[in-house]
Design an enzyme around this catalytic site. Structure first.
Site, PDB file in Angstrom:
ATOM      1  N   LEU A   1       5.692   2.829  -4.993  1.00 34.62           N
ATOM      2  CA  LEU A   1       5.368   1.441  -5.304  1.00 34.62           C
ATOM      3  C   LEU A   1       6.466   0.794  -6.139  1.00 34.62           C
ATOM      4  O   LEU A   1       6.880  -0.341  -5.870  1.00 34.62           O
ATOM      5  CB  LEU A   1       4.027   1.362  -6.035  1.00 34.62           C
ATOM      6  CG  LEU A   1       3.586  -0.039  -6.459  1.00 34.62           C
ATOM      7  CD1 LEU A   1       3.441  -0.953  -5.244  1.00 34.62           C
ATOM      8  CD2 LEU A   1       2.299   0.003  -7.254  1.00 34.62           C
TER       9      LEU A   1
ATOM     10  N   PHE B   1      -4.334 -14.007   1.151  1.00 33.29           N
ATOM     11  CA  PHE B   1      -3.222 -13.741   2.065  1.00 33.29           C
ATOM     12  C   PHE B   1      -2.817 -12.292   1.965  1.00 33.29           C
ATOM     13  O   PHE B   1      -1.800 -11.866   2.355  1.00 33.29           O
ATOM     14  CB  PHE B   1      -2.013 -14.665   1.749  1.00 33.29           C
ATOM     15  CG  PHE B   1      -1.552 -14.634   0.321  1.00 33.29           C
ATOM     16  CD1 PHE B   1      -0.587 -13.720  -0.084  1.00 33.29           C
ATOM     17  CD2 PHE B   1      -2.077 -15.494  -0.639  1.00 33.29           C
ATOM     18  CE1 PHE B   1      -0.152 -13.679  -1.402  1.00 33.29           C
ATOM     19  CE2 PHE B   1      -1.643 -15.471  -1.944  1.00 33.29           C
ATOM     20  CZ  PHE B   1      -0.681 -14.559  -2.330  1.00 33.29           C
TER      21      PHE B   1
ATOM     22  N   TYR C   1      -0.209  -4.555 -11.442  1.00 33.78           N
ATOM     23  CA  TYR C   1       0.958  -5.415 -11.271  1.00 33.78           C
ATOM     24  C   TYR C   1       1.518  -6.005 -12.562  1.00 33.78           C
ATOM     25  O   TYR C   1       2.600  -6.593 -12.546  1.00 33.78           O
ATOM     26  CB  TYR C   1       0.627  -6.530 -10.270  1.00 33.78           C
ATOM     27  CG  TYR C   1       0.461  -5.968  -8.875  1.00 33.78           C
ATOM     28  CD1 TYR C   1       1.562  -5.646  -8.111  1.00 33.78           C
ATOM     29  CD2 TYR C   1      -0.807  -5.690  -8.367  1.00 33.78           C
ATOM     30  CE1 TYR C   1       1.423  -5.088  -6.850  1.00 33.78           C
ATOM     31  CE2 TYR C   1      -0.959  -5.135  -7.099  1.00 33.78           C
ATOM     32  CZ  TYR C   1       0.165  -4.835  -6.348  1.00 33.78           C
ATOM     33  OH  TYR C   1       0.015  -4.270  -5.104  1.00 33.78           O
TER      34      TYR C   1
ATOM     35  N   GLY D   1       0.816  -1.207   0.000  1.00 29.55           N
ATOM     36  CA  GLY D   1       0.000   0.000   0.000  1.00 29.55           C
ATOM     37  C   GLY D   1       0.853   1.261   0.000  1.00 29.55           C
ATOM     38  O   GLY D   1       1.981   1.267   0.494  1.00 29.55           O
TER      39      GLY D   1
END
Length: 411
Positions: free
Chosen positions: A94, A411, A123, A83
């Site tokens: 990031l 997760f 991503y 985050g």
């Protein structure tokens, strides 16, 4: 003031996690959830970006062993808790975290990194490709019936306290891991995730309930965890059974559990999310349309050490193919690789100067890695390019898995 990236210290964890909650909307998690993830966190794998005393970025990783085609368990970094504070967007936070993290994963010898994406568009530029899909179901039990296999009536069902049934449930889960790619072998402590039952997680539903299925030998052959959300409409009861887990290697036990859930009194809907894309329940229901299957992206896969990753899994057919791989973010993977698979499914993958058969990115190789997304389908979107005729079909068959890969929990 310059930003500082460093490994998390134990006394910084609460500030770090407060930042993470803010980055994900500012709604605090329950004390039970927070305590569980604090106990599971690996501080040495947790990174924080600091602007003075303020934590403005975070990224962590869990040390997983992930099932891959062939049933082997491969070390994989489970990337998590990523985050960036809203005050520090578009400043490279990031990117710097992904750079540091992938370098650390490579140095630690893990050939794979995996994650679940809150925003899928983020991503791909770091080399992560969609590797699994999860299926959401909403079964209209007033109109749908189940056609169950022989032996289902011989299964005994018992309601058991979820805590007391935990050891039996974990044995069932462990028996499934080698059968389906994408499943993490549960490390100590992760079994507690399935028992989380904070009031904030229920959304008006009951406490967590566990039913176990026992075979003729009296052994637990499957289990389901669920909650019931009572509702009433103009025509009477219209409650919902909300399934959180259902695992059973045995078809009769599997069918018995689904039939039980679909026949709970005062309910008319069974809702489940994150099921396998090829969940056998699709072949038990009498009307798949009224079960409303809806797929959604789940696990994203990143090959960190390309050669080691491709050698770690098994393949469905023999293969000899030269891959030209683009990987700008991890340039050690970029270039030409020869993948050779023998009759037994084992592979070697080494650098090569031979003519190229297929061109693709490491992102798309990650999508195909677990066997659920075919190279042929990626080629149809222009993401894989065939340079030697016939090699695409052969490679696609070799990479494919007999069952859809599945991530059973987040997760």
């Amino acid at each position: 003031m310059a930003l500082e990236t460093r490994v998390l210290q134990a006394d910084e964890w609460d500030v770090w996690y407060d930042h993470l909650e803010l980055a994900f909307g500012g709604v605090p998690e329950s004390p039970e959830e927070r305590e569980l993830y604090k106990s599971l966190a690996e501080l040495e794998r947790s990174l924080g970006v600091w602007d003075g005393e303020d934590c403005v970025g975070s990224a962590g990783a869990f040390s997983f062993r992930l099932s891959v085609p062939g049933g082997l368990l491969v070390p994989a970094a489970g990337v998590t808790m990523v985050g960036v504070a809203p005050t520090h967007r578009r400043r490279g936070v990031l990117t710097s975290l992904m750079r540091r993290q992938l370098d650390d994963i490579r140095a630690g010898g893990e050939p794979l990194a995996v994650l679940t994406a809150s925003e899928p568009a983020i991503y791909g530029r770091f080399g992560y490709g969609t590797g699994t899909y999860g299926l959401a179901l909403e079964i209209d039990t007033a109109r749908v019936r189940l056609c169950v296999p022989p032996g289902t009536d011989g299964i005994r069902l018992r309601l058991v306290d979820p805590e007391k049934a935990l050891a039996d449930c974990e044995r069932v889960y462990a028996a499934l891991v080698a059968r389906r790619p994408g499943m993490p072998a549960r490390q100590p402590g992760w079994e507690r995730q399935g028992l989380l039952d904070a009031e904030s997680l229920r959304a008006g539903a009951s406490a967590l309930t566990c039913v176990v299925a026992e075979g003729p030998d009296g052994q637990v052959a499957g289990y389901a965890r669920y909650r019931v959300k009572p509702e009433w409409g103009p025509t009477g009861a219209a409650g919902t059974v909300e399934v959180s887990d259902l695992d059973a290697p045995d078809p009769a036990a599997y069918a018995a559990l689904w039939r039980y859930l679909c026949e709970i009194d005062l309910t008319s809907t069974v809702r489940a999310t994150g099921r396998p894309a090829d969940d056998p329940v699709l072949h038990l229901v009498s009307d798949v349309r009224r079960s409303r299957p809806n797929p959604r992206d789940a696990l994203y896969v990143r090959l960190v050490d390309l050669g080691a990753a491709l050698e770690a899994r098994r393949y469905g057919t023999p293969l000899d193919v030269v891959l030209e791989v683009e990987d700008a973010f991890c340039p050690w993977n970029e270039g030409r690789w020869r993948l050779r698979v023998g009759p037994e499914g084992t592979a070697s993958c080494v650098r090569s100067a031979d003519p190229v058969d297929l061109e693709l990115s490491v992102r798309d190789l990650g999508s195909a890695y677990l066997g659920g997304i075919t190279l042929t389908s990626l080629a149809g979107a222009g993401r894989v390019r065939e340079l030697r005729p016939g090699t695409l079909a052969r490679a696609s068959r070799a990479f494919a898995s007999d069952v859809a890969p599945w991530l059973p929990h987040g997760f």
